[in-house]
Design a protein around this motif. Structure first.
Motif, PDB file in Angstrom:
ATOM      1  N   SER A   8       1.081  -1.239  -0.022  1.00 63.49           N
ATOM      2  CA  SER A   8       0.032   0.010   0.138  1.00 63.49           C
ATOM      3  C   SER A   8       0.809   1.276   0.039  1.00 63.49           C
ATOM      4  O   SER A   8       0.300   2.327  -0.576  1.00 63.49           O
ATOM      5  N   LEU A   9       2.096   1.250   0.673  1.00 64.85           N
ATOM      6  CA  LEU A   9       2.888   2.283   0.765  1.00 64.85           C
ATOM      7  C   LEU A   9       3.409   2.620  -0.629  1.00 64.85           C
ATOM      8  O   LEU A   9       3.513   3.996  -1.248  1.00 64.85           O
ATOM      9  N   GLU A  10       3.751   1.373  -1.475  1.00 64.79           N
ATOM     10  CA  GLU A  10       4.556   1.688  -2.751  1.00 64.79           C
ATOM     11  C   GLU A  10       3.340   2.063  -3.906  1.00 64.79           C
ATOM     12  O   GLU A  10       3.611   2.730  -4.820  1.00 64.79           O
ATOM     13  N   ALA A  11       2.001   2.132  -3.229  1.00 61.47           N
ATOM     14  CA  ALA A  11       1.095   2.610  -4.155  1.00 61.47           C
ATOM     15  C   ALA A  11       0.384   3.909  -3.926  1.00 61.47           C
ATOM     16  O   ALA A  11      -0.275   4.574  -4.613  1.00 61.47           O
ATOM     17  N   SER A  12       1.319   4.642  -2.972  1.00 64.71           N
ATOM     18  CA  SER A  12       0.876   5.728  -2.490  1.00 64.71           C
ATOM     19  C   SER A  12       1.131   7.063  -3.733  1.00 64.71           C
ATOM     20  O   SER A  12       2.395   6.872  -4.641  1.00 64.71           O
ATOM     21  N   GLN A  13       0.274   8.086  -3.470  1.00 66.51           N
ATOM     22  CA  GLN A  13       0.563   9.184  -4.498  1.00 66.51           C
ATOM     23  C   GLN A  13       1.843  10.118  -3.735  1.00 66.51           C
ATOM     24  O   GLN A  13       1.680  10.122  -2.672  1.00 66.51           O
ATOM     25  N   ILE A  14       2.497  10.716  -4.545  1.00 72.43           N
ATOM     26  CA  ILE A  14       3.103  11.783  -4.312  1.00 72.43           C
ATOM     27  C   ILE A  14       3.098  13.270  -4.583  1.00 72.43           C
ATOM     28  O   ILE A  14       2.374  13.290  -5.679  1.00 72.43           O
ATOM     29  N   VAL A  15       2.985  14.141  -3.458  1.00 71.85           N
ATOM     30  CA  VAL A  15       2.668  15.398  -3.836  1.00 71.85           C
ATOM     31  C   VAL A  15       3.794  16.568  -3.433  1.00 71.85           C
ATOM     32  O   VAL A  15       4.560  15.796  -2.433  1.00 71.85           O
ATOM     33  N   ASP A  16       3.949  17.572  -3.998  1.00 73.16           N
ATOM     34  CA  ASP A  16       5.131  18.423  -3.498  1.00 73.16           C
ATOM     35  C   ASP A  16       4.768  19.482  -2.701  1.00 73.16           C
ATOM     36  O   ASP A  16       3.542  19.927  -2.995  1.00 73.16           O
ATOM     37  N   LYS A  17       5.234  19.615  -1.499  1.00 75.34           N
ATOM     38  CA  LYS A  17       4.867  20.607  -0.385  1.00 75.34           C
ATOM     39  C   LYS A  17       6.044  21.378  -0.416  1.00 75.34           C
ATOM     40  O   LYS A  17       7.200  21.158   0.653  1.00 75.34           O
ATOM     41  N   ASN A  18       6.053  22.588  -1.113  1.00 73.52           N
ATOM     42  CA  ASN A  18       7.307  23.533  -1.014  1.00 73.52           C
ATOM     43  C   ASN A  18       8.459  22.777  -1.196  1.00 73.52           C
ATOM     44  O   ASN A  18       9.402  23.048  -0.494  1.00 73.52           O
ATOM     45  N   GLY A  19       8.573  21.710  -2.293  1.00 74.60           N
ATOM     46  CA  GLY A  19       9.949  21.486  -2.583  1.00 74.60           C
ATOM     47  C   GLY A  19      10.043  19.833  -1.634  1.00 74.60           C
ATOM     48  O   GLY A  19      11.157  19.366  -1.896  1.00 74.60           O
ATOM     49  N   TYR A  20       9.267  19.637  -0.640  1.00 77.33           N
ATOM     50  CA  TYR A  20       9.363  18.352   0.048  1.00 77.33           C
ATOM     51  C   TYR A  20       8.358  17.394  -0.868  1.00 77.33           C
ATOM     52  O   TYR A  20       7.320  17.551  -0.901  1.00 77.33           O
ATOM     53  N   SER A  21       8.890  16.167  -0.848  1.00 79.49           N
ATOM     54  CA  SER A  21       8.402  15.119  -1.533  1.00 79.49           C
ATOM     55  C   SER A  21       7.391  14.536  -0.388  1.00 79.49           C
ATOM     56  O   SER A  21       7.848  13.684   0.547  1.00 79.49           O
ATOM     57  N   TYR A  22       6.152  14.633  -0.510  1.00 82.15           N
ATOM     58  CA  TYR A  22       5.210  14.133   0.644  1.00 82.15           C
ATOM     59  C   TYR A  22       4.494  12.935   0.067  1.00 82.15           C
ATOM     60  O   TYR A  22       3.771  13.082  -1.053  1.00 82.15           O
ATOM     61  N   PHE A  23       4.582  11.812   0.704  1.00 83.62           N
ATOM     62  CA  PHE A  23       3.817  10.651   0.392  1.00 83.62           C
ATOM     63  C   PHE A  23       2.025  10.665   0.903  1.00 83.62           C
ATOM     64  O   PHE A  23       2.117  11.003   2.122  1.00 83.62           O
ATOM     65  N   VAL A  24       1.160  10.244  -0.035  1.00 81.95           N
ATOM     66  CA  VAL A  24      -0.092  10.500   0.936  1.00 81.95           C
ATOM     67  C   VAL A  24      -0.474   8.927   1.109  1.00 81.95           C
ATOM     68  O   VAL A  24      -0.698   8.222  -0.087  1.00 81.95           O
ATOM     69  N   HIS A  25      -1.058   8.683   2.200  1.00 86.43           N
ATOM     70  CA  HIS A  25      -1.315   7.177   2.699  1.00 86.43           C
ATOM     71  C   HIS A  25      -2.345   7.280   3.725  1.00 86.43           C
ATOM     72  O   HIS A  25      -2.127   8.280   4.535  1.00 86.43           O
ATOM     73  N   PRO A  26      -2.969   6.266   3.894  1.00 89.73           N
ATOM     74  CA  PRO A  26      -4.075   6.337   4.724  1.00 89.73           C
ATOM     75  C   PRO A  26      -3.652   6.548   6.134  1.00 89.73           C
ATOM     76  O   PRO A  26      -4.235   6.907   7.182  1.00 89.73           O
ATOM     77  N   ASP A  29      -2.069   9.872   6.658  1.00 88.17           N
ATOM     78  CA  ASP A  29      -3.171  10.934   6.355  1.00 88.17           C
ATOM     79  C   ASP A  29      -4.460  10.712   6.441  1.00 88.17           C
ATOM     80  O   ASP A  29      -5.128  11.795   6.368  1.00 88.17           O
ATOM     81  N   GLY A  30      -4.953   9.600   6.685  1.00 85.93           N
ATOM     82  CA  GLY A  30      -6.297   9.383   6.876  1.00 85.93           C
ATOM     83  C   GLY A  30      -7.077   9.312   5.396  1.00 85.93           C
ATOM     84  O   GLY A  30      -8.448   9.058   5.456  1.00 85.93           O
ATOM     85  N   VAL A  31      -6.431   9.336   4.497  1.00 91.00           N
ATOM     86  CA  VAL A  31      -6.919   9.277   3.077  1.00 91.00           C
ATOM     87  C   VAL A  31      -5.970   8.452   1.924  1.00 91.00           C
ATOM     88  O   VAL A  31      -4.842   8.406   2.212  1.00 91.00           O
ATOM     89  N   PRO A  32      -6.699   7.817   1.111  1.00 92.06           N
ATOM     90  CA  PRO A  32      -7.877   7.986   0.844  1.00 92.06           C
ATOM     91  C   PRO A  32      -9.033   7.036   1.873  1.00 92.06           C
ATOM     92  O   PRO A  32      -9.834   7.470   2.146  1.00 92.06           O
ATOM     93  N   PHE A  33      -8.633   5.845   2.272  1.00 90.83           N
ATOM     94  CA  PHE A  33      -9.340   5.281   3.334  1.00 90.83           C
ATOM     95  C   PHE A  33      -8.224   3.967   3.928  1.00 90.83           C
ATOM     96  O   PHE A  33      -7.418   3.615   3.237  1.00 90.83           O
ATOM     97  N   MET A  34      -8.404   3.827   5.025  1.00 91.95           N
ATOM     98  CA  MET A  34      -7.648   2.863   5.747  1.00 91.95           C
ATOM     99  C   MET A  34      -8.270   1.400   5.789  1.00 91.95           C
ATOM    100  O   MET A  34      -9.587   1.178   6.168  1.00 91.95           O
ATOM    101  N   GLU A  35      -7.733   0.491   4.948  1.00 92.36           N
ATOM    102  CA  GLU A  35      -7.931  -0.856   5.146  1.00 92.36           C
ATOM    103  C   GLU A  35      -7.929  -1.411   6.434  1.00 92.36           C
ATOM    104  O   GLU A  35      -6.867  -1.272   7.056  1.00 92.36           O
ATOM    105  N   PRO A  36      -8.652  -2.102   6.908  1.00 93.10           N
ATOM    106  CA  PRO A  36      -8.634  -2.703   8.300  1.00 93.10           C
ATOM    107  C   PRO A  36      -7.634  -3.735   8.342  1.00 93.10           C
ATOM    108  O   PRO A  36      -6.614  -3.728   9.519  1.00 93.10           O
ATOM    109  N   GLY A  37      -7.186  -4.466   7.412  1.00 91.64           N
ATOM    110  CA  GLY A  37      -6.009  -5.413   7.374  1.00 91.64           C
ATOM    111  C   GLY A  37      -4.882  -4.724   7.681  1.00 91.64           C
ATOM    112  O   GLY A  37      -4.044  -5.292   8.334  1.00 91.64           O
ATOM    113  N   ILE A  38      -4.827  -3.600   6.907  1.00 97.63           N
ATOM    114  CA  ILE A  38      -3.351  -2.963   7.059  1.00 97.63           C
ATOM    115  C   ILE A  38      -3.275  -2.243   8.431  1.00 97.63           C
ATOM    116  O   ILE A  38      -2.190  -2.511   9.341  1.00 97.63           O
ATOM    117  N   LEU A  39      -4.343  -1.907   8.985  1.00 98.29           N
ATOM    118  CA  LEU A  39      -4.374  -1.285  10.372  1.00 98.29           C
ATOM    119  C   LEU A  39      -3.883  -2.265  11.510  1.00 98.29           C
ATOM    120  O   LEU A  39      -3.234  -2.411  12.237  1.00 98.29           O
TER     121      LEU A  39
END
Length: 185
Positions: A8-26, A29-39
């Motif tokens: 799931s981490l490797e499927a994360s989207q990357i966004v730029d936050k003022n030159g910082y590579s930020y990965f978006v993961h449940p 970040d709580g988005v897009p949604f948390m799979e109970p099995g991962i939690l």
């Protein structure tokens, strides 16, 4: 091992936050949604490796809260949230934390000298948040840090925390951003 979280981490989207590579993961970040099995995988890892011989579980706002609540219920250990605002309560300790993309104030309420705590967080990258939390709890509150558990270690952030505070952070998965994608080890 920990295949669900790694995939799931490797499927994360990357966004730029003022030159910082930020990965978006449940988990972080709580988005897009948390799979109970991962939690469940993350919580089981924490129970397996953590030393919960403590008085309190400490969770910085906001993404450590979904980790602290189920552990508190299962282990019957109270938790407290380090907030990003001050309440002005007696004994409150306010401190500054700085990350790779922001800095802000945080506050500790309800803890006292000698309290034994386990710190949980979702990710360590620059070490800024954990450095500030450890120093505030240890040096200003007088709490005893029993353990620090953080599922995701980005860019060897644990090394920074160890160097700055002398505290070892236990992590589940290490990641880096390579060619705009998350690489999990």
């Amino acid at each position: 091992m920990y295949r669900r979280l790694k995939d799931s981490l490797e499927a994360s989207q990357i966004v730029d936050k003022n030159g910082y590579s930020y990965f978006v993961h449940p988990l972080t970040d709580g988005v897009p949604f948390m799979e109970p099995g991962i939690l469940r995988e993350v919580l089981n890892w924490m129970k397996d490796v953590g030393n919960f011989d403590c008085d309190y579980i400490v969770a910085p706002e906001s993404m450590a809260i979904p980790l602290a609540v189920p552990l508190s219920l299962e282990l019957d250990i109270p938790y407290t949230v380090l907030r990003k605002r001050s309440y002005g309560l007696p004994g409150e300790v306010v401190f500054q934390q700085k990350t790779g993309y922001a800095d802000s104030l945080m506050s500790v309420n309800g803890l006292k000298k000698g309290d034994r705590v386990v710190i949980l967080d979702d990710v360590v990258s620059t070490g800024g948040t954990l450095d500030a939390i450890i120093k505030a709890l240890r040096d200003e509150v007088g709490a005893v840090i029993v353990d620090v558990l953080v599922p995701v270690n980005k860019n060897c952030g644990t090394d920074i925390v160890l160097k700055d505070t002398g505290v070892t952070v236990k992590t589940m998965v290490s990641i880096s951003i390579v060619d705009g994608k998350v690489k999990a080890n």
